[in-house]
Scaffold this motif. Structure first.
Motif, short mmCIF file in Angstrom:
data_model
loop_
_atom_site.label_atom_id
_atom_site.label_comp_id
_atom_site.label_asym_id
_atom_site.label_seq_id
_atom_site.Cartn_x
_atom_site.Cartn_y
_atom_site.Cartn_z
N THR A 115 0.83 -1.22 0.00
CA THR A 115 0.00 0.00 0.00
C THR A 115 0.86 1.26 0.00
OG1 THR A 115 -0.19 -0.39 2.37
CG2 THR A 115 -2.11 -0.91 1.04
N MET A 170 1.41 1.99 -3.48
CA MET A 170 0.18 2.52 -4.09
C MET A 170 -0.02 3.97 -3.71
SD MET A 170 -1.93 -0.89 -3.40
CE MET A 170 -3.56 -0.64 -4.00
N MET A 185 3.08 -4.16 -7.90
CA MET A 185 2.10 -5.27 -7.88
C MET A 185 2.73 -6.54 -8.41
SD MET A 185 -0.75 -4.56 -6.72
CE MET A 185 -1.52 -3.12 -6.11
N LEU A 231 2.85 -9.83 -6.17
CA LEU A 231 2.04 -10.99 -6.56
C LEU A 231 2.89 -12.07 -7.22
CD1 LEU A 231 -1.19 -9.27 -7.86
CD2 LEU A 231 -0.78 -10.32 -5.67
N PHE A 275 -8.01 -2.70 -0.70
CA PHE A 275 -7.31 -3.53 -1.68
C PHE A 275 -7.22 -4.98 -1.21
CE2 PHE A 275 -3.07 -5.28 -2.70
CZ PHE A 275 -3.28 -5.53 -4.03
N ALA A 313 -5.47 -8.58 -2.41
CA ALA A 313 -4.51 -9.14 -3.37
C ALA A 313 -5.11 -10.35 -4.07
CB ALA A 313 -3.23 -9.53 -2.65
N GLY A 314 -4.81 -10.49 -5.36
CA GLY A 314 -5.29 -11.63 -6.13
C GLY A 314 -4.41 -12.84 -5.87
N PRO A 315 -4.64 -13.92 -6.62
CA PRO A 315 -3.81 -15.12 -6.43
C PRO A 315 -2.37 -14.87 -6.83
CG PRO A 315 -5.23 -15.33 -8.34
CD PRO A 315 -5.66 -14.09 -7.65
#
Lengths: 100, 170
Positions: free
Chosen positions: A5, A8, A49, A53, B112, B114-116
């Motif tokens: 964050t 972001m 991101m 991720l 927010f 988080a996706g996979p």
């Protein structure tokens, strides 16, 4: 580990500064630079991101954004040169031939 | 702790330099501050283990796009503009819009989710090298967008030449 964050928030701040520059400056070249600033804010977000991720797709997107930004800069600066040839000014307030 | 300090340095530098870029009166100063800004953003990318992106940021943004900007700024004679008023009359509204947008996005980031996660952990990226990972994705999964990007650049080159060239009088 820096939380995602924070990235972001940084990205949002840079984007807001770009919006400020775009709506308040009257010099066409600085308006273009504000657009580049906004694109960079989006890039920061995408790379952060992608890192968090653990997926490479965000960085592929950054690749294409940089390609489009290069194209946009080339076309935009060509338009500024064409404009300057007709009217020697970079002030948007003085450019109103198209009735905008 | 050290990572947070690095991040805070980069964040402060990026925000400060962004404000400097959009408030300079002289476009040449603006472009040169932006050069410093792009180096700081490249540093941020290095913190995120994106070495290739940092290299591209410096080569393409700082090396190509900004040189183009500097070239055009120096080509045009902008001496008059430096004395003129630099902001539109209602610039406080611009500040309000920017602050409102920032606050809005900040509120949105709180929700927010988080996706996979993907399968490219840092160890795996180190094993395959970062440009290798990007190249593999680019030339398999994203081959068609890659070709389209080359077409976009071709259109930009032709468009820039046609727009900027002098009309030949018969």
């Amino acid at each position: 580990m820096v939380p995602v964050t924070w990235y972001m928030a940084l990205s949002a701040a840079v984007f807001a500064i770009g919006v400020f520059g775009f709506v308040t400056r009257r010099n066409v070249i600085i308006m273009f630079m504000s657009v580049e600033l906004m694109l960079n804010a989006v890039n920061i977000n995408l790379v952060a991101m992608s890192h968090y991720l653990e997926d490479i797709r965000g960085q592929i997107m950054v690749f294409f954004i940089i390609a489009v930004a290069a194209a946009e800069a080339a076309i935009g600066l060509a338009i500024i040169i064409a404009l300057f040839r007709n009217r020697p000014t970079a002030h948007i307030d003085e450019i109103k031939e198209m009735g905008g | 702790m050290l990572v947070e300090l690095y991040f805070l340095y980069f964040a402060a530098a990026i925000i400060g330099l962004s404000i400097t870029v959009v408030t300079r009166k002289n476009p040449v100063h603006s472009v040169l501050w932006m050069l410093l800004l792009f180096f700081n953003i490249a540093g941020l990318y290095l913190m995120l283990n994106a070495e290739m992106m940092a290299a591209i940021q410096i080569i393409v943004y700082a090396g190509a796009i900004l040189v183009l900007f500097l070239f055009v700024v120096l080509l045009l004679d902008l001496k008059k503009e430096i004395d003129a008023e630099q902001y539109v009359g209602i610039w406080p509204t611009g500040v309000a819009v920017a602050v409102a947008l920032f606050t809005l996005i900040l509120i949105m980031t709180r929700s927010f989710v988080a996706g996979p996660h993907g399968n490219l952990t840092i160890e795996r990226v180190r094993e395959l090298s970062h440009p290798g990972v990007i190249g593999r994705a680019m030339f398999t999964e994203y081959l068609f967008p890659f070709e389209v990007a080359s077409l976009v650049l071709l259109v930009a080159v032709i468009g820039a030449i046609i727009l900027a060239k002098k009309r030949i009088k018969e």
